[in-house]
Scaffold this motif. Structure first.
Motif, PDB file in Angstrom:
ATOM      1  N   GLY A   1       0.825  -1.210   0.000  1.00 22.00           N
ATOM      2  CA  GLY A   1       0.000   0.000   0.000  1.00 22.00           C
ATOM      3  C   GLY A   1       0.855   1.254   0.000  1.00 22.00           C
ATOM      4  O   GLY A   1       0.571   2.210  -0.720  1.00 22.00           O
TER       5      GLY A   1
ATOM      6  N   ALA B   1      -6.710   0.631  -3.807  1.00 20.36           N
ATOM      7  CA  ALA B   1      -6.366   0.090  -2.485  1.00 20.36           C
ATOM      8  C   ALA B   1      -7.585  -0.504  -1.783  1.00 20.36           C
ATOM      9  O   ALA B   1      -7.481  -1.540  -1.113  1.00 20.36           O
TER      10      ALA B   1
ATOM     11  N   ALA C   1      -1.429   3.396   1.725  1.00 25.59           N
ATOM     12  CA  ALA C   1      -1.431   4.034   0.402  1.00 25.59           C
ATOM     13  C   ALA C   1      -1.619   5.545   0.535  1.00 25.59           C
ATOM     14  O   ALA C   1      -0.957   6.333  -0.143  1.00 25.59           O
TER      15      ALA C   1
END
Length: 131
Positions: free
Chosen positions: A40, A92, A104
């Protein structure tokens, strides 16, 4: 401020960002149990790469764009960065098993931190203005 020293600072920001991405990719490969977090983070950093290049590319350094054209250019960049974070978060959230959405978001936000810190240090220590 000389354009040459400014370009050196911008290149330093770009290379340090690429180094961070490389370090994160290495962490994805090494730390298997926390792979979604580092994946992420890497996803956000990839989006942040666009932020870095869109905010600090040479842009309007030498073309004397002013007024409405400069404003329009800034607005296009802002909306492109906004659309990109939406795309990153959708990816994500859609693939939660692969990407941690919070990581992320942090990876994307780090790009702004890199630009601000890099340019702040440049502004606090301006190069010799004679030249």
């Amino acid at each position: 401020m000389s354009a040459n020293s400014l370009m050196k600072r911008l290149r330093a920001i770009q290379w340090s960002w690429l180094g961070l991405m490389l370090l994160t990719a290495l962490c994805v490969a090494v730390f298997r149990e926390t792979r979604p977090v580092f994946s992420g983070l890497l996803l956000g950093e990839m989006g942040g790469l666009f932020v870095i290049f869109s905010m600090i590319r040479q842009g309007h350094l030498n073309d004397n764009v002013q007024g409405q054209l400069l404003f329009a250019s800034g607005m296009v960049g802002m909306f492109a960065r906004l659309a990109l974070i939406v795309v990153i978060m959708v990816i994500a959230l859609k693939f939660r098993a692969l990407f941690n959405p919070y990581a992320a978001l942090v990876g994307y936000a780090l790009s702004f931190v890199f630009v601000i810190i890099g340019m702040y240090r440049y502004a606090k220590n301006p190069p010799d203005q004679q030249g």
